[in-house]
Design a protein around this motif. Structure first.
Motif, PDB file in Angstrom:
ATOM      1  N   GLY A 169       0.811  -1.214   0.000  1.00  0.00           N
ATOM      2  CA  GLY A 169       0.000   0.000   0.000  1.00  0.00           C
ATOM      3  C   GLY A 169       0.844   1.263   0.000  1.00  0.00           C
ATOM      4  N   ILE A 170       1.913   1.268   0.788  1.00  0.00           N
ATOM      5  CA  ILE A 170       2.806   2.434   0.828  1.00  0.00           C
ATOM      6  C   ILE A 170       3.466   2.637  -0.529  1.00  0.00           C
ATOM      7  N   PHE A 171       3.939   1.558  -1.130  1.00  0.00           N
ATOM      8  CA  PHE A 171       4.562   1.653  -2.456  1.00  0.00           C
ATOM      9  C   PHE A 171       3.586   2.236  -3.475  1.00  0.00           C
ATOM     10  N   THR A 172       2.350   1.749  -3.453  1.00  0.00           N
ATOM     11  CA  THR A 172       1.353   2.245  -4.402  1.00  0.00           C
ATOM     12  C   THR A 172       1.040   3.713  -4.134  1.00  0.00           C
ATOM     13  N   GLY A 173       0.959   4.088  -2.873  1.00  0.00           N
ATOM     14  CA  GLY A 173       0.717   5.490  -2.535  1.00  0.00           C
ATOM     15  C   GLY A 173       1.819   6.404  -3.041  1.00  0.00           C
ATOM     16  N   VAL A 174       3.069   5.987  -2.851  1.00  0.00           N
ATOM     17  CA  VAL A 174       4.201   6.783  -3.341  1.00  0.00           C
ATOM     18  C   VAL A 174       4.176   6.848  -4.870  1.00  0.00           C
ATOM     19  N   ALA A 175       3.855   5.730  -5.505  1.00  0.00           N
ATOM     20  CA  ALA A 175       3.773   5.718  -6.970  1.00  0.00           C
ATOM     21  C   ALA A 175       2.669   6.656  -7.459  1.00  0.00           C
ATOM     22  N   MET A 176       1.567   6.721  -6.734  1.00  0.00           N
ATOM     23  CA  MET A 176       0.478   7.626  -7.131  1.00  0.00           C
ATOM     24  C   MET A 176       0.877   9.084  -6.973  1.00  0.00           C
ATOM     25  N   VAL A 177       1.598   9.387  -5.906  1.00  0.00           N
ATOM     26  CA  VAL A 177       2.067  10.767  -5.723  1.00  0.00           C
ATOM     27  C   VAL A 177       3.030  11.141  -6.847  1.00  0.00           C
ATOM     28  N   LEU A 178       3.927  10.222  -7.193  1.00  0.00           N
ATOM     29  CA  LEU A 178       4.835  10.494  -8.312  1.00  0.00           C
ATOM     30  C   LEU A 178       4.078  10.629  -9.623  1.00  0.00           C
ATOM     31  N   ALA A 179       3.027   9.838  -9.796  1.00  0.00           N
ATOM     32  CA  ALA A 179       2.221   9.904 -11.019  1.00  0.00           C
ATOM     33  C   ALA A 179       1.517  11.253 -11.147  1.00  0.00           C
ATOM     34  N   LEU A 180       1.202  11.887 -10.012  1.00  0.00           N
ATOM     35  CA  LEU A 180       0.596  13.219 -10.059  1.00  0.00           C
ATOM     36  C   LEU A 180       1.495  14.210 -10.787  1.00  0.00           C
ATOM     37  N   PHE A 181       2.801  14.059 -10.614  1.00  0.00           N
ATOM     38  CA  PHE A 181       3.746  14.986 -11.229  1.00  0.00           C
ATOM     39  C   PHE A 181       4.207  14.541 -12.610  1.00  0.00           C
ATOM     40  N   ILE A 182       4.264  13.229 -12.834  1.00  0.00           N
ATOM     41  CA  ILE A 182       4.797  12.721 -14.098  1.00  0.00           C
ATOM     42  C   ILE A 182       3.719  12.640 -15.175  1.00  0.00           C
ATOM     43  N   SER A 183       2.617  11.970 -14.852  1.00  0.00           N
ATOM     44  CA  SER A 183       1.565  11.769 -15.852  1.00  0.00           C
ATOM     45  C   SER A 183       0.216  11.668 -15.143  1.00  0.00           C
ATOM     46  N   PRO A 184      -0.400  12.798 -14.837  1.00  0.00           N
ATOM     47  CA  PRO A 184      -1.643  12.765 -14.060  1.00  0.00           C
ATOM     48  C   PRO A 184      -2.882  12.444 -14.907  1.00  0.00           C
ATOM     49  N   ARG A 185      -2.921  11.208 -15.409  1.00  0.00           N
ATOM     50  CA  ARG A 185      -4.078  10.760 -16.181  1.00  0.00           C
ATOM     51  C   ARG A 185      -4.824   9.703 -15.389  1.00  0.00           C
ATOM     52  N   PRO A 186      -6.139   9.623 -15.522  1.00  0.00           N
ATOM     53  CA  PRO A 186      -6.907   8.601 -14.797  1.00  0.00           C
ATOM     54  C   PRO A 186      -6.474   7.171 -15.116  1.00  0.00           C
ATOM     55  N   ALA A 187      -6.035   6.926 -16.349  1.00  0.00           N
ATOM     56  CA  ALA A 187      -5.604   5.576 -16.728  1.00  0.00           C
ATOM     57  C   ALA A 187      -4.374   5.144 -15.945  1.00  0.00           C
ATOM     58  N   VAL A 188      -3.508   6.093 -15.619  1.00  0.00           N
ATOM     59  CA  VAL A 188      -2.311   5.766 -14.838  1.00  0.00           C
ATOM     60  C   VAL A 188      -2.707   5.342 -13.433  1.00  0.00           C
TER      61      VAL A 188
END
Length: 130
Positions: A17-36
């Motif tokens: 869960g922590i890994f996924t949360g960190v990946a989601m925060v990074l995704a906000l900056f890299i590629s903030p698309r719903p599919a990601v």
């Protein structure tokens, strides 16, 4: 399950869960698309299912007395897990790549590895608070 098994399982699930949360925060900056985000969540669900399957197979193999059964069952279970994971990945790439980003899905699946690596850190944090 004994108390230590439950604690270990919860610590690894928390790591996923922590890994996924960190990946989601990074995704906000890299590629903030719903599919990601959908791909990351599907990957997290798949990594949780893979981990719980591995834990169940390991527990069953430890209980049995037959070395041959343990060897065959653990290999067939592992191959089944990977075939299912590969099939889901192919279906996502072929049909649902507009809903689930395949790269995010693979990153989410790596949560099972990250959860295993984060388990000792999470265990120390929990024991320090006690």
């Amino acid at each position: 399950m004994i108390k230590e098994d439950k604690a270990l399982t919860l610590e690894i699930v928390a790591g996923i869960g922590i890994f996924t949360g960190v990946a989601m925060v990074l995704a906000l900056f890299i590629s903030p698309r719903p599919a990601v985000f959908a791909g990351l969540i599907l990957g997290m669900v798949m990594s949780l299912a893979m981990f719980l399957s591995m834990a169940a197979v390991l527990k069953l193999c430890l209980k049995t007395q037959s070395k041959k059964f343990t060897a065959v069952f653990s290999v067939t279970s592992s191959m089944t897990r990977y075939m299912i994971m590969f099939a889901v990945l192919l279906v996502v790439i072929k049909r649902y790549s507009d809903l689930f980003d395949p790269i995010a899905l693979v990153v989410g699946i790596f949560g099972v590895k990250a959860g295993a690596f984060l388990q000792p850190v999470i265990h120390r944090m929990i024991n320090r608070k006690k």
